[in-house]
Write a protein that holds these residues in place. Sequence first.
Motif, short mmCIF file in Angstrom:
data_model
loop_
_atom_site.label_atom_id
_atom_site.label_comp_id
_atom_site.label_asym_id
_atom_site.label_seq_id
_atom_site.Cartn_x
_atom_site.Cartn_y
_atom_site.Cartn_z
N ILE A 1 0.83 -1.21 0.00
CA ILE A 1 0.00 0.00 0.00
C ILE A 1 0.87 1.25 0.00
O ILE A 1 0.63 2.19 -0.76
CB ILE A 1 -0.95 -0.01 1.22
CG1 ILE A 1 -2.01 -1.11 1.05
CG2 ILE A 1 -1.63 1.34 1.38
CD1 ILE A 1 -2.87 -1.30 2.27
N ALA B 1 2.49 1.81 -3.31
CA ALA B 1 1.60 2.02 -4.45
C ALA B 1 0.80 3.31 -4.35
O ALA B 1 -0.16 3.50 -5.07
CB ALA B 1 0.64 0.84 -4.56
N ILE C 1 -4.45 4.44 -4.17
CA ILE C 1 -3.64 3.23 -4.06
C ILE C 1 -3.75 2.47 -5.38
O ILE C 1 -4.85 2.10 -5.79
CB ILE C 1 -4.10 2.34 -2.89
CG1 ILE C 1 -3.89 3.07 -1.57
CG2 ILE C 1 -3.37 1.01 -2.89
CD1 ILE C 1 -4.47 2.36 -0.38
N MET C 2 -2.62 2.25 -6.03
CA MET C 2 -2.56 1.56 -7.31
C MET C 2 -1.65 0.34 -7.17
O MET C 2 -0.44 0.48 -7.06
CB MET C 2 -2.01 2.49 -8.40
CG MET C 2 -2.72 3.83 -8.51
SD MET C 2 -4.32 3.69 -9.30
CE MET C 2 -4.42 5.29 -10.11
N LEU C 3 -2.24 -0.83 -7.17
CA LEU C 3 -1.47 -2.05 -6.96
C LEU C 3 -1.13 -2.78 -8.26
O LEU C 3 -0.33 -3.71 -8.25
CB LEU C 3 -2.23 -3.02 -6.05
CG LEU C 3 -2.55 -2.53 -4.64
CD1 LEU C 3 -3.33 -3.59 -3.88
CD2 LEU C 3 -1.29 -2.16 -3.88
N PHE C 4 -1.74 -2.35 -9.37
CA PHE C 4 -1.59 -3.10 -10.62
C PHE C 4 -0.74 -2.34 -11.63
O PHE C 4 -0.69 -1.11 -11.62
CB PHE C 4 -2.97 -3.43 -11.20
CG PHE C 4 -3.76 -4.40 -10.36
CD1 PHE C 4 -3.69 -5.75 -10.59
CD2 PHE C 4 -4.55 -3.93 -9.32
CE1 PHE C 4 -4.39 -6.65 -9.80
CE2 PHE C 4 -5.27 -4.81 -8.53
CZ PHE C 4 -5.19 -6.17 -8.77
N ASN D 1 -7.59 0.83 -12.26
CA ASN D 1 -6.54 0.31 -11.39
C ASN D 1 -6.94 0.44 -9.93
O ASN D 1 -6.79 -0.49 -9.12
CB ASN D 1 -5.24 1.08 -11.66
CG ASN D 1 -4.03 0.43 -11.02
OD1 ASN D 1 -4.11 -0.25 -10.02
ND2 ASN D 1 -2.87 0.65 -11.61
N GLU D 2 -7.49 1.59 -9.60
CA GLU D 2 -7.85 1.86 -8.20
C GLU D 2 -8.99 0.95 -7.74
O GLU D 2 -8.99 0.45 -6.61
CB GLU D 2 -8.25 3.33 -8.06
CG GLU D 2 -8.15 3.86 -6.65
CD GLU D 2 -8.46 5.35 -6.57
OE1 GLU D 2 -8.36 5.87 -5.46
OE2 GLU D 2 -8.79 5.97 -7.61
N SER E 1 -7.58 -2.46 -7.20
CA SER E 1 -6.73 -2.45 -6.01
C SER E 1 -7.58 -2.47 -4.74
O SER E 1 -7.30 -3.22 -3.79
CB SER E 1 -5.83 -1.21 -6.01
OG SER E 1 -4.98 -1.21 -7.15
N ARG E 2 -8.61 -1.65 -4.71
CA ARG E 2 -9.48 -1.61 -3.53
C ARG E 2 -10.19 -2.95 -3.34
O ARG E 2 -10.28 -3.45 -2.22
CB ARG E 2 -10.50 -0.47 -3.68
CG ARG E 2 -11.52 -0.35 -2.56
CD ARG E 2 -10.87 -0.03 -1.22
NE ARG E 2 -10.26 1.28 -1.19
CZ ARG E 2 -10.84 2.37 -0.72
NH1 ARG E 2 -12.08 2.31 -0.25
NH2 ARG E 2 -10.19 3.51 -0.69
N GLN F 1 -9.14 -5.84 -4.29
CA GLN F 1 -8.14 -6.81 -3.84
C GLN F 1 -7.87 -6.67 -2.35
O GLN F 1 -7.78 -7.66 -1.62
CB GLN F 1 -6.84 -6.59 -4.62
CG GLN F 1 -5.74 -7.60 -4.31
CD GLN F 1 -6.10 -9.00 -4.78
OE1 GLN F 1 -6.40 -9.22 -5.94
NE2 GLN F 1 -6.09 -9.96 -3.86
N LEU F 2 -7.76 -5.44 -1.88
CA LEU F 2 -7.51 -5.21 -0.46
C LEU F 2 -8.69 -5.66 0.40
O LEU F 2 -8.51 -6.24 1.47
CB LEU F 2 -7.21 -3.73 -0.22
CG LEU F 2 -5.87 -3.22 -0.77
CD1 LEU F 2 -5.78 -1.71 -0.62
CD2 LEU F 2 -4.70 -3.90 -0.07
#
Length: 271
Positions: A14, A17, A28-31, A136-137, A140-141, A143-144
């Motif tokens: 986190i 990203a 938050i961008m995890l990808f 992306n966001e 990411s959300r 996924q979290l």
Amino acid sequence: MRKFLLLAIVAVLILAACAQSPTGRRQIMLFNENQLSSMGAQTFDQMKEELTISTDRQTQRYVQCIADALLKVTPEQYMGHEWEVVVFADDQVNAFALPGGKIGVYTGLLKVAENQHQLAAVMGHEIGHVMAGHANERLSRSQLVQTGLALTDAATRAANVRFQQEMMAGLGLGSQVGLLLPFSREHESEADIIGLDLMAQAGFNPEQAVDLWRNMAAASGGQRSPELLSSHPVPENRIRALQQRMPQASATYQQRRAQGNLPNCGSPGPL
């Protein structure tokens, strides 16, 4: 120990990203963006196979003209994309833009967006989603949230918590209503503002964005879910937010008008 290690890894991801949207909102961008662009291109190719593409050249030119005008005022990283714009012969009152430079417009939208300015409001909104990295966001959300639910599920099972299944079902519903849906509404509101600014910079009248959303509300016939349970803000709230931003957008539009050579995309073909 494994649970603490997993939580530590998630926390590091986190922090690593963190990004900022065009409006200054923390994200938050995890990808990986290249991966998302590839996914967007694949999705678009599949849609072109499954849906009917409009063969009306006048309509295609009209939509392409508006897209070109909007894309000219996007940041360089998007302006330099080779965007593909397709009109789908479908009654849906909708449009979309995907990572990787893909824009789709349904002919049903052209019956509600009465002129080039109103269509620019929708297309600017959709381009705004791409500029802000909302795909992306969202991923990411999600996924979290899924990771958090999985950890909670494991912990409650290990602790033999009573009514564990019922509790997890409640947490799942709560995360949807309390986290994911408000997050989606925030994206829609942000894309409205980005789109409003884009259309003004491109030389489309931003006041028409308000008329567009009034048309959209009328087209829905008042049939919509309460905002709490919806992924989109209700039209009244969208209009109010646009009107709050309108002085700045109108000033930008007047500056653009003074330069001359405003977009003149004509009108769509027979629908």
